[in-house]
Design an enzyme around this catalytic site. Structure first.
Site, PDB file in Angstrom:
ATOM      1  N   GLN D  37    -111.007  37.332  21.929  1.00 21.51           N
ATOM      2  CA  GLN D  37    -112.012  37.111  20.890  1.00 21.51           C
ATOM      3  C   GLN D  37    -111.565  37.654  19.542  1.00 21.51           C
ATOM      4  O   GLN D  37    -110.593  38.389  19.445  1.00 21.51           O
ATOM      5  CB  GLN D  37    -113.327  37.776  21.303  1.00 21.51           C
ATOM      6  CG  GLN D  37    -113.189  39.262  21.586  1.00 21.51           C
ATOM      7  CD  GLN D  37    -114.300  39.778  22.503  1.00 21.51           C
ATOM      8  OE1 GLN D  37    -115.388  39.227  22.537  1.00 21.51           O
ATOM      9  NE2 GLN D  37    -114.006  40.821  23.246  1.00 21.51           N
ATOM     10  N   GLU D  92    -117.434  48.931  22.394  1.00 18.55           N
ATOM     11  CA  GLU D  92    -117.764  49.438  21.061  1.00 18.55           C
ATOM     12  C   GLU D  92    -117.703  50.958  21.011  1.00 18.55           C
ATOM     13  O   GLU D  92    -117.434  51.553  19.979  1.00 18.55           O
ATOM     14  CB  GLU D  92    -119.176  48.947  20.705  1.00 18.55           C
ATOM     15  CG  GLU D  92    -119.711  49.418  19.380  1.00 18.55           C
ATOM     16  CD  GLU D  92    -121.149  48.979  19.180  1.00 18.55           C
ATOM     17  OE1 GLU D  92    -121.590  48.015  19.860  1.00 18.55           O
ATOM     18  OE2 GLU D  92    -121.858  49.598  18.365  1.00 18.55           O
ATOM     19  N   ASP D 112    -113.809  48.039  30.021  1.00 12.79           N
ATOM     20  CA  ASP D 112    -114.011  46.887  29.128  1.00 12.79           C
ATOM     21  C   ASP D 112    -112.727  46.079  29.142  1.00 12.79           C
ATOM     22  O   ASP D 112    -111.635  46.627  29.029  1.00 12.79           O
ATOM     23  CB  ASP D 112    -114.342  47.365  27.717  1.00 12.79           C
ATOM     24  CG  ASP D 112    -114.790  46.212  26.843  1.00 12.79           C
ATOM     25  OD1 ASP D 112    -115.999  46.144  26.527  1.00 12.79           O
ATOM     26  OD2 ASP D 112    -113.946  45.372  26.477  1.00 12.79           O
ATOM     27  N   ASP D 143    -111.073  44.003  34.420  1.00 15.06           N
ATOM     28  CA  ASP D 143    -112.308  43.386  34.887  1.00 15.06           C
ATOM     29  C   ASP D 143    -113.242  44.460  35.449  1.00 15.06           C
ATOM     30  O   ASP D 143    -112.853  45.263  36.315  1.00 15.06           O
ATOM     31  CB  ASP D 143    -111.960  42.356  35.970  1.00 15.06           C
ATOM     32  CG  ASP D 143    -113.185  41.755  36.592  1.00 15.06           C
ATOM     33  OD1 ASP D 143    -113.744  40.805  36.014  1.00 15.06           O
ATOM     34  OD2 ASP D 143    -113.608  42.262  37.661  1.00 15.06           O
ATOM     35  N   ALA D 144    -114.492  44.473  34.985  1.00 14.09           N
ATOM     36  CA  ALA D 144    -115.418  45.550  35.342  1.00 14.09           C
ATOM     37  C   ALA D 144    -115.774  45.537  36.836  1.00 14.09           C
ATOM     38  O   ALA D 144    -115.852  46.581  37.478  1.00 14.09           O
ATOM     39  CB  ALA D 144    -116.693  45.446  34.501  1.00 14.09           C
ATOM     40  N   ASP D 161    -123.449  47.144  30.021  1.00 10.96           N
ATOM     41  CA  ASP D 161    -123.502  46.920  28.567  1.00 10.96           C
ATOM     42  C   ASP D 161    -122.673  45.662  28.275  1.00 10.96           C
ATOM     43  O   ASP D 161    -121.629  45.703  27.637  1.00 10.96           O
ATOM     44  CB  ASP D 161    -122.914  48.147  27.855  1.00 10.96           C
ATOM     45  CG  ASP D 161    -123.138  48.092  26.354  1.00 10.96           C
ATOM     46  OD1 ASP D 161    -123.950  47.260  25.888  1.00 10.96           O
ATOM     47  OD2 ASP D 161    -122.492  48.884  25.639  1.00 10.96           O
TER      48      ASP D 161
END
Lengths: 324, 324, 324, 324
Positions: D37, D92, D112, D143-144, D161
Site C-alpha cells: 500500500q 501505526e 502487522d 500474517d497475524a 486493530d
C-alpha cells in the site's frame, strides 16, 4: 494502489464564480514562498508539471510551448533584425528561452519583481535553465516600469509577460495608455515592436480585458495586430496584441514568416509557422465585432475589471509581480 | 440568500480521469427519460440553459450557435445549390434550424433514433420550435443508417450530428469507412457534400478521434476539409471534417462565401463569415502534423477509442442515438 | 443511465472553512421562497428527502426522528403532567408532531416567524401534515420572544427549536441569560421545563455554542441536564440542554421513563427509551471537562460565535426565523 | 496569500457512492510506498496530521486518542491483571502505545504485515515513537493469524486493530467464526479478553459489519460487550466489540473502572473513565434492535459486505494488512 490514491488529491481552481475545475495531483514537487507570493511546482495528472503562483496556474509542460512560441516569435520575426529585447515580467524563464533562440539577439533585459520566483524557476524548471544562465541575459529583480524607463538606450522588441490588468492588481499600470505612450513607445527603437499577452479571448470572455488592451494600444500605436489560440491549462482561448511602430511590418506573408523562422531561430517550432499564424490572426466575426465595439481605454482612472471570468486572473509569467 | 443557495448545487462532469469540472446549477428546468437515455434541461450559471443527455452536456444557449453555424453553413454554401439535406442524428433541432435558413432547401430529412428527445426539445427549446414545425422537415425516429440506405433518391448535403465514435458505442458504425463508402457516398448527388462533427480537436485531444475520422474520410472522398473552433461548453477546441465529392468546391474565396451567405440564408450569421472560415481552416502546425501522421481508418474491426480525454464522449446532437 | 446521471448533480455544503461535503441529488422536489429565506425539499442520495433553508440542511427523513424524539420526549416525560407547551421556532412541524403524541397535551402554541416555511412544510412534508391540522395546535407566524412574553398564561414545557446563536444572527437573543431569566422562567408553570437544541456537541465542536448555552442556563435554572447524540445529516454529534425548575424531576430512572413513555405517548418510540437516555446523559470525560471549564454566559453584550466549525450554522427547525 | 493557496488543495474521500467529502490539505508531509500500500502523512486543515493508507484515512491527531483509548483500556481494565497482550495489525503504533501504559504488561506482541508502514510510523509519528522502541514490544511483520496460531503460549488480552471485513479484502478471515473459535479462543489464557474494532456503528451504518461481528462473536464467546463512540475523522459513530471468556468481568462498576485506571495506567486518560464507559455501553434503542435482529455469522462462506457505506472501508490501524 497508487492510482487509487493519487486520484484523490485534487487542486481546485475557480474558473468563475459559477464554474470550477479540479485537476488530479500526482505529486507536490517543490514549494517556495517569497514576500510577494507562493510558488509551487505540482505534477498534475492532466497537465504534467505545472507551475502555480499563489495557487493559480501559470504554465504547464503540456502546453507552455504554445503560449511562449506565440508570445515571442511573431513579433521577433516581424521585426527585420531584433538585437535588443526587454521583457516585463517573465520570471518563469520560458519567454527568455524563446527570445534567446534568435541568433540576432545580442542583449536581453528581463525585469521581474520577484527574485524568489526567478531562483525557483531557474532551479526547478529544467527546460529554462540554460536561458537563466545565458551571458546575453541581464536579469533584474525590480519594478518593470521603473527599470524600463531608466534603462540606458532603446529596444527593438519589448514583451509584456505580465498578469492581467486587474483593478488594484500589481500589473494594472503596465497596461495603461500612459505606460504605452510615455514609456514603451519612447523606449522602442525605430521600427520597434511591442507585444503583450492580453488575457482570455474566447467568445464568452474576450471583453474582459482583451478588447480593452487592444483598444488602448490602438490609441497609441499606428498598427495593432491581435491574435488568439486555445490554451488547455487556462481552460479558454488566450489573446495577444502586437503593437507596431511601423505598420508595414505586419504585412508579412506566411512564406516570408517561414523563411525568417528558418533563418534566424535555432531549432524547430512546434506550434508556429506562417500558415499557423495566418489562421490565428484571422479572427472570427464575433471577436471582430467585440473589438470594433470596444471603447474602453485603460488609464490611471479608468479600469475594466476582470471579474468572475473564465480563467480570470490566471497567468502570465510571473507578471503578477512585474511591477510593484 | 438565493445567491448563497444556488451556489451550492453543482453539476459535476468528468472531463478526463484526472480532470473534472463543476458548473453551478440555477434550476433544473425539465427532466424526461426515454428508453435510450435521460434528457434534462438545466439552467446553469456559466452556460445558461443547457441540454444534457444522460448527464452529459449536449449544448448550451451561450455557445450552441457557434457549433451549429459551423456544422451547417460551410458545407451548405460550398455546395452550389443545396435542395435536399439529410441529418443523421440532430434530435435537438438546432441543426435542422440552421439548414432551414437556406432558402434553396426544399426537403430536409432528419433521422434521430430517440423520439422522446425530439419531442422534449420540440417542446422545451424555444429557438428550435419552428424548425420542428417546418413543412420542409421530415422527422423520422429510427436508425440513421438504415433510413439513409432505404430512403428514395439522393441528397445534396448529408450531415453527421452524432455522438463520437466510441468503441462499442451506438454511433461507432456511423464513422466507418464502410458507412462512408457504401452508404454516404452512394446517397450523395453529384457534387454532394458530407459534413460531420468530429470530436475534440485541441492540441492535447486531436488524436482521440478527430484525426482518425479525417483519415477515414480521406480514404473514401477525393477532398476532405478539416476545421476547428473552441467551444466553451465542451471545455476544448472542437473539430469538423467536410468531405467533398467535387474537390474544386473547397476552393471558395472568403468574399464568395460572404456573397453566398448573404444571398441564400435568412438572417445574419453571428459567428461565421468568409474571413472567419479562412481562419478556422488554417490549422496550426501541430494539428497539421497530427493529421499527416494519422494512419487509422475506422472499420468494423479497427477502432480508435476515446478514453480519458478532455471532453471525451461529450456531444453531439442526440447523435448518441442516431443509430441503434 | 439514470444512475450515471444522478451521480453528477451534487449539493455541496461547507462543514467548515477547510472541510466540505457533497451529497448526490436525485431530485429537486419543491422550491419556495419567503421574504426571510429559500425553502427547498431535495431528494438526496444519502439522506432521502431533505429540507433545506437557504441551502442549509434542516432535517432529513433518514434521521429527523432521532432529533425530534430527543428534543421533545425527555422533557415531556420528566414533567409529571404536561398540558400546555410552547415551541419557539419549529416551523418544519416535526416538533409539534412529537409533542402532540402526548395525550396529556391540551394546548400547543408554536411561534415561527416564517409563514412561507410553515405552509411549505404543511404541504410537502407528509409525516407532519396531521400535526399542522391538529385542533390542539395554535400556529402563530411572528417573533417568538414577543409572542411568548405576550401570551396569556404560562406553560408546562417550553421548547427551543431555533437556529444556533450566531452573533448577529436572528436567534442570538433567544439564547441569552436575559431571555431565559426574564421570559422563559417567568412563563413556565411551577415544575415547568425548558428544553433547547444546543448546536454541535462533538469532541471537536462542543465549545462552539453547546457549552456556553449550558453555562448560560445554569446561571438561571437550578438544574440543567445536557445530553448528546450523533446526527448523520449534520455530520456531527448534536447537543441538547434541558433546564428544570424542579431539580428532582431529573432523577427519573430508566424504568420510570419507559413506564411514562408507554402510558402517555401514542405509538412507539424508534430511538428513545429509558436505557437510551441513560446512555446519552452520561457524557464522556472530555465533554464533561469542557462543560466544567466553560465560563461564557450569553448576554446581549457577550457572544460566543460559531465560526468555521464542523456543521456550524446548520440546523435547527426553522429556528433561523423563530425570531426576527 | 498562503491562505488563498492552501484552500485549493483538497483530499477527497468517498464516504459512500452518493456522499463524499473534501478536507483541505496544508501540506503533504511524507509519502512512502510498500508492496502492500501507499503510506502518506498529510497535514489537513480540519484534522491536523493525518495518516492515510492508500488514500484512506487511518487516524488523525485530533481524535486518534479517542479511538485508541477505547480500543485498548476497557478490555485491559476489565481483565484482572493483563501481563501478555497480542495485537493483530496496529502498525501505526498507537495501540501499542496505549497497551504499554499498563504497568502490568510484561510482553506485547504486535503482528502487522507491512514493515514499511511500521517503519514509516515509527519514524514520522512522534507520539508513537517510544512505543516502537519499548523493550516490552515484540514487533513481527507477517500474517497475524499465522503468527498468533504459532506463537508459543497464550495471552491475557488479544486486540484486533484491523481493517473492516470486506469481502475479498485482506482482513475478512480475521473476523470469521473459525478464526474466533479456533485461533483467538484457544490462544487466550483463562479469563482472557478479546477486543476488536468493529467498523461504523451509526444509526444508518451499524448493520454494515458492526452487528455481524457482534453476532459472530456471540456464537463463540459467553459474553460480548458492544460499545460505540463518534469519531470525527471517520465521519460516523464507530463501534467496538469486546468478547469475554469470563462473563462476570463485564460487570465492573464505573467506580471500579476509575480505580483500576488510576492504579494500573501511567498518565491520565483524556476521554475514558468509568462514567464515560457507562454511557458508551448503554446503546440506544435503535442500535439494540439492530443487534438483536442480526443473524449473520461470518464464516469462510458467508460474508456481509461493506458497500457504499458511510465511512466504509476506512480504518483501522494498518489492519488492511494484518493478514495476507
Amino acid at each position: 494502489m497508487s492510482e487509487e490514491y493519487t486520484k484523490r488529491l485534487w487542486l481546485e481552481e475557480d474558473l468563475a464564480d459559477d464554474l470550477k475545475w479540479s485537476m488530479m495531483v500526482k505529486n507536490v514537487m517543490f514549494s517556495g514562498k517569497s514576500k510577494f507570493q507562493e510558488v509551487d511546482l505540482i505534477h498534475t495528472g492532466p497537465f504534467g508539471k505545472t507551475l502555480f503562483l499563489d495557487g493559480k496556474v501559470q504554465s504547464s509542460e503540456v502546453d507552455e510551448w504554445v503560449y511562449h512560441e506565440l508570445l515571442v516569435h511573431p513579433a521577433m520575426v516581424m521585426h527585420p533584425n531584433p538585437k535588443s529585447v526587454f521583457i516585463c515580467g517573465g520570471g518563469e524563464g520560458a519567454t527568455a528561452r524563446e527570445v534567446l533562440r534568435h541568433k540576432s539577439v545580442e542583449k536581453l533585459v528581463m525585469v521581474d519583481i520577484d527574485k524568489v520566483v526567478c531562483d525557483f524557476c531557474h532551479e526547478h524548471l529544467e527546460v529554462n535553465k540554460s536561458a537563466f544562465e545565458s551571458p546575453r541575459l541581464e536579469l533584474i529583480n525590480d519594478d518593470a516600469r521603473a527599470q524600463l524607463e531608466a534603462y540606458p538606450g532603446k529596444f527593438d522588441v519589448i514583451i509584456g509577460d505580465l498578469a492581467d490588468p486587474l483593478e488594484g492588481g500589481p500589473c494594472y499600470q503596465l497596461y495603461t495608455q500612459d505606460f504605452y505612450q510615455n514609456v514603451v513607445l519612447k523606449k522602442l527603437n525605430p521600427g520597434g515592436i511591442f507585444i503583450t499577452q492580453s488575457g482570455p479571448a474566447g467568445i464568452l470572455s474576450c471583453t474582459e480585458v482583451f478588447t480593452a488592451i487592444n483598444c488602448t494600444l490602438r490609441s497609441v500605436f499606428p498598427r495593432v495586430l491581435p491574435y488568439t489560440q486555445h490554451m488547455p491549462v487556462y481552460c479558454d482561448v488566450w489573446g495577444w496584441n502586437m503593437a507596431l511602430t511601423d505598420p508595414k511590418q505586419a504585412e508579412i506573408s506566411p512564406e516570408e514568416m517561414d523563411r525568417r523562422l528558418a533563418a534566424r531561430v535555432e531549432g524547430e517550432m512546434r506550434f508556429l509557422d506562417g500558415a499557423t499564424f495566418e489562421g490565428l490572426r484571422a479572427l472570427n466575426k464575433h471577436l471582430r465585432g467585440c473589438l470594433a465595439g470596444e471603447t474602453c481605454i485603460y488609464t490611471a482612472d479608468t479600469a475594466r475589471f476582470i471579474h468572475g471570468s473564465v480563467a480570470a486572473g490566471n497567468k502570465a509569467g510571473t507578471g503578477a509581480n512585474g511591477s510593484s
